[in-house]
Design a protein around this motif. Structure first.
Motif: not given
Length: 341
Positions: A69-92
């Motif tokens: 769980v954490g904050k999105v700090t960078k977004v790849g160019k083919n990834s949704p821009a709206n994820l930038m800065g969002k607090r998320v849960v994520a698989f790794t």
């Protein structure tokens, strides 16, 4: 960028297995996001990896960890821009024991201010349970469902997903102390396999009925018992091999593990309309990424709406990684085990 990570450097006892190291984290790929991690989870598969018994794990030295769980700090160019800065849960796909991780954008769900510790359970545990209960199987009202390791993370998730659907749940545990926990989760039938053979206990509960679905993360000798308990049209769902825990991989031990499971003749599956379903969520992520995304979004939605209540069994500081591993490997844990940076 360099960030602190916890490396698995040696197989064996948890006190000797880990080292804290500054590791260089690359820029996210086109279909990835980069997450500044506030907390991460520990799973039983991590314990098996530490013991050298999980073949999907990368070679040493490596960084374990399936969810953060954490904050999105960078977004790849083919990834949704709206994820930038969002607090998320994520698989790794491993790598979760780190202050900074890259992961595929489809393996991420926005959680806002939802409890971060509970959110960690939604990834590996609840997504696995949701996939098994609603994608891999078609459980119906009135079905008899056997859940092994019922007080654990996946077991708790299965109970919460199924308890309001008219399903007869039989929860299997090895610890008397977990009986109250399971009753609080709404389970009526609880089987303690340390008191007597669970096969006989389940038979006594069902009388002339059979198990419709068994969720089994144990394997080994439990397979034959579950298979005998399973009725026509039933499904045996295998999603782990914890009976191997504490044993080293080797030709003899592997053959013994397989021997205990026995041999199934395929024609009997058709004649009795019975199924054996194998679940490996890493393979689901590799070959069905949109299915993984759907399951993650569904459990996050259900949790935010209050229909699911992930249970947190213990919260440790990241420096207590060895203690967390010992706790989850002891069989005494319930719900999710969390580590905070």
């Amino acid at each position: 960028m360099t960030k602190l990570s916890i490396q698995l450097v040696k197989y064996g006892a948890s006190k000797d297995a880990f080292a804290f190291k500054e590791l260089s984290i690359s820029e996210p790929l086109e279909d990835e996001v980069q997450i500044e991690v506030e907390r991460f989870g520990v799973n039983y598969a991590d314990v098996m990896s530490r013991e050298g018994n999980y073949r999907e794990a990368p070679p040493l030295p490596c960084v374990l960890g399936y969810e953060v769980v954490g904050k999105v700090t960078k977004v790849g160019k083919n990834s949704p821009a709206n994820l930038m800065g969002k607090r998320v849960v994520a698989f790794t796909r491993f790598g979760g024991y780190s202050q900074l991780v890259n992961t595929k954008h489809f393996a991420v769900a926005i959680i806002g201010d939802y409890d971060g510790n509970k959110a960690l359970a939604l990834a590996t545990q609840y997504v696995t349970a949701y996939y098994m209960a609603f994608v891999a199987t078609t459980i119906q009202k009135g079905d008899n469902v056997l859940i092994h390791a019922a007080a654990g993370g996946v077991g708790t998730a299965l109970i919460q997903l199924l308890r309001n659907k008219g399903v007869n749940i039989i929860a299997k545990t090895r610890n008397t102390d977990k009986t109250k926990y399971l009753k609080d989760q709404g389970v009526s039938h609880i089987v303690n396999y340390t008191e007597s053979d669970y096969y006989r206990q389940v038979k006594a509960i069902l009388k002339d009925q059979r198990v419709d679905v068994s969720f089994n993360p144990v394997g080994g000798s439990t397979f034959k018992k579950d298979w005998q308990l399973l009725g026509c049209t039933g499904a045996l769902v295998l999603f782990g091999g914890s009976e191997r825990s504490g044993k080293k991989w080797g030709t003899l031990s592997t053959l013994n593990f397989v021997r205990k499971m026995g041999i199934i003749i395929p024609i009997t599956l058709m004649m009795r309309s019975k199924s054996i379903i194998g679940i490996n969520m890493l393979k689901v992520a590799d070959f069905k990424p949109l299915t993984l995304q759907f399951c993650l979004e569904e459990v996050v939605k259900l949790a935010i709406e209050g229909q699911l209540d992930p249970q947190v069994g213990a919260v440790y500081n990241a420096k207590e990684i060895s203690e967390a591993h010992e706790f989850i490997g002891s069989g005494k844990s319930t719900g999710k085990v969390v580590l905070e940076w």
